[in-house]
Design a protein around this motif. Sequence first.
Motif, PDB file in Angstrom:
ATOM      1  N   TYR A  42      15.646  39.957-108.712  1.00  0.00           N
ATOM      2  CA  TYR A  42      15.447  39.912-110.160  1.00  0.00           C
ATOM      3  C   TYR A  42      14.089  39.325-110.533  1.00  0.00           C
ATOM      4  CZ  TYR A  42      20.537  40.593-110.244  1.00  0.00           C
ATOM      5  OH  TYR A  42      21.806  41.069-110.062  1.00  0.00           O
ATOM      6  N   VAL A  43      13.578  38.411-109.707  1.00  0.00           N
ATOM      7  CA  VAL A  43      12.265  37.807-109.985  1.00  0.00           C
ATOM      8  C   VAL A  43      11.170  38.466-109.158  1.00  0.00           C
ATOM      9  CG1 VAL A  43      13.250  35.618-110.707  1.00  0.00           C
ATOM     10  CG2 VAL A  43      12.634  35.940-108.308  1.00  0.00           C
ATOM     11  N   GLU A  73       2.175  29.586-110.799  1.00  0.00           N
ATOM     12  CA  GLU A  73       2.118  28.859-109.535  1.00  0.00           C
ATOM     13  C   GLU A  73       3.485  28.328-109.124  1.00  0.00           C
ATOM     14  OE1 GLU A  73      -0.052  28.553-107.239  1.00  0.00           O
ATOM     15  OE2 GLU A  73      -1.818  29.428-108.193  1.00  0.00           O
ATOM     16  N   LYS A  74       4.309  27.967-110.087  1.00  0.00           N
ATOM     17  CA  LYS A  74       5.658  27.531-109.740  1.00  0.00           C
ATOM     18  C   LYS A  74       6.465  28.684-109.165  1.00  0.00           C
ATOM     19  CE  LYS A  74       9.659  25.055-111.634  1.00  0.00           C
ATOM     20  NZ  LYS A  74      10.383  24.667-112.871  1.00  0.00           N
ATOM     21  N   TRP A  75       6.264  29.877-109.680  1.00  0.00           N
ATOM     22  CA  TRP A  75       6.944  31.076-109.170  1.00  0.00           C
ATOM     23  C   TRP A  75       6.594  31.309-107.700  1.00  0.00           C
ATOM     24  CZ3 TRP A  75       4.397  35.977-108.239  1.00  0.00           C
ATOM     25  CH2 TRP A  75       5.272  37.040-107.972  1.00  0.00           C
ATOM     26  N   VAL A  76       5.339  31.142-107.329  1.00  0.00           N
ATOM     27  CA  VAL A  76       4.950  31.280-105.920  1.00  0.00           C
ATOM     28  C   VAL A  76       5.607  30.189-105.087  1.00  0.00           C
ATOM     29  CG1 VAL A  76       3.028  31.259-104.290  1.00  0.00           C
ATOM     30  CG2 VAL A  76       2.753  32.385-106.513  1.00  0.00           C
ATOM     31  N   ALA A  77       5.596  28.961-105.584  1.00  0.00           N
ATOM     32  CA  ALA A  77       6.109  27.829-104.821  1.00  0.00           C
ATOM     33  C   ALA A  77       7.629  27.843-104.685  1.00  0.00           C
ATOM     34  CB  ALA A  77       5.664  26.517-105.463  1.00  0.00           C
ATOM     35  N   ALA A  80      12.300  32.336-114.791  1.00  0.00           N
ATOM     36  CA  ALA A  80      11.934  33.666-115.295  1.00  0.00           C
ATOM     37  C   ALA A  80      12.608  33.957-116.627  1.00  0.00           C
ATOM     38  CB  ALA A  80      12.303  34.728-114.261  1.00  0.00           C
ATOM     39  N   ARG A  81      13.852  33.555-116.763  1.00  0.00           N
ATOM     40  CA  ARG A  81      14.555  33.803-118.022  1.00  0.00           C
ATOM     41  C   ARG A  81      14.028  32.891-119.126  1.00  0.00           C
ATOM     42  NH1 ARG A  81      20.618  33.338-116.097  1.00  0.00           N
ATOM     43  NH2 ARG A  81      19.654  32.011-114.503  1.00  0.00           N
ATOM     44  N   ARG A  82      13.763  31.621-118.790  1.00  0.00           N
ATOM     45  CA  ARG A  82      13.193  30.725-119.811  1.00  0.00           C
ATOM     46  C   ARG A  82      11.820  31.227-120.262  1.00  0.00           C
ATOM     47  NH1 ARG A  82      11.632  25.909-119.055  1.00  0.00           N
ATOM     48  NH2 ARG A  82      11.314  25.974-116.790  1.00  0.00           N
ATOM     49  N   TYR A  83      11.092  31.817-119.351  1.00  0.00           N
ATOM     50  CA  TYR A  83       9.735  32.328-119.606  1.00  0.00           C
ATOM     51  C   TYR A  83       9.768  33.755-120.146  1.00  0.00           C
ATOM     52  CZ  TYR A  83       4.734  33.012-118.351  1.00  0.00           C
ATOM     53  OH  TYR A  83       3.382  33.249-118.344  1.00  0.00           O
ATOM     54  N   ASP A  84      10.970  34.308-120.251  1.00  0.00           N
ATOM     55  CA  ASP A  84      11.185  35.677-120.725  1.00  0.00           C
ATOM     56  C   ASP A  84      10.447  36.692-119.859  1.00  0.00           C
ATOM     57  OD1 ASP A  84      12.592  37.330-122.422  1.00  0.00           O
ATOM     58  OD2 ASP A  84      10.953  37.520-123.850  1.00  0.00           O
TER      59      ASP A  84
END
Length: 471
Positions: free
Chosen positions: A65-66, A400-404, A415-419
């Motif tokens: 999903y991400v 950068e948090k997504w990569v980490a 991802a949902r909070r960030y839409d």
Amino acid sequence: MKFKYLVTKILSVGGIFLISSCDSYLDVNENPNNPVDAPISGLMINSSYESALNVFRVGDITSNYVQYLASPNPASASDTMEPLSFNSTWFNLYNVMTDLTVLIEKSEEQGAGHYQGAAQILMALNLSMGVDIFGDMPFSESFNFETVTPAYDEDTQLYELIIQYLDDGIANLQGSTTSSLGDDDFIYGGNVDYWISFGNMLKARYMLHLSELPSYDESALLSALDNGFSSNEENADVTFFDEAVNPWFNVARNNADLLLGGWISEQFIEATDGTTFGVADPRLPLMVGATDDDEYVGTVNGAGRGDAPPSGARSTLIEGQFYTSLASPVLIATFSEQKFIEAEATFTLDKARSYQAYLDGIRAHMEMLSVPDAEIDTYINNPSVGMGVAAFTIDDIFKEKWVALFLHPEAWNDARRYDYQYDNMDLPENLNPDLNGQFIRRLAYPDNEISRNGSNVPEVTLLDRIFWDVQ
């Protein structure tokens, strides 16, 4: 140095003590081969081990999903966000929470406050994973023999309970105990100070989810951060050895044996190879495998591998890397994630602090992966990454948090909070038409739960949001 464990050795000794939800509504009949009573040490073995596996199990669902992962097969349901039934995930979450219920009760009876505190923190972890993907869940009526059709508790109430479990767990870990945690604790090997830091880190994580709600408590979140992790040494994880192999290693090994899985999304490859952001990330070759031509080529979510052969022409998870070695840790919570929580939480309060936390989060993740210092400095000093306080945005934190958070279920919460506003994160091809051109917001309730407890199961769609997922 943080204690590491020979998981299979301890399992061989402790396995006879494990119980499998003997008091849960999940089981219709009593299994005479399972003990109806178990020592707190055996319960701790199972609960700490299985909690890490639950992080993997949920992350295995959410990584498509991400767009960390993509299916090699076109229009695969995991890619196209179809309403799949995750019966085993639901069961495994309740299985651990049942054991934790017994562990909390028995520890309290025995005055084993440190076992009770660790169990309460693990309860918060497992309950939050369930609420964050399903929403309302049975809880208050789920762990006794009074009903086999327990009522559902609202997700908002369950989140209050999650924070209460963390507060109570931290307090119990700070108090006296008749029995000390030891090798039966697969996460910290009995290090109580690390457990307290872990509880505070989780408290900050879950409070951040509430940042758009009236109940958000900014000062409590910052206090939790101050009492959380201080380095990678305190990361909460379970390290695997011998036959009890890391589950992501199994994914990589199975793919090598042509049981296809662990193919990397084009989105992740292009975000880290310089295509999307103009800077090559030195973590890429440490996280995923190259093609037979020594290149990094992703798979488009929903489209499958096209005319590529079954293996070799697309990047996949491969054996022997940080996340996919036989003895790799399954990460539950990390110092790097905590620094990104700090960066987001302080962005409007103190932008200089936020920017420094953002840089520290990148460095912590790179150091965890053993990126050479010179390569870390080169990456951070690139203007696309180290842009300075004035040009720094909230988008930089989320990227950068997504990569980490690679392969971790917390990435879907972000991802949902960030839409889903990550650069070039497009809807998958062949998207489930019922989503009306939108990204998925929650999982469907499992078929087994509907058949067993259908009168209580809420009616939801995949577009209905968890309460903290504010529009």
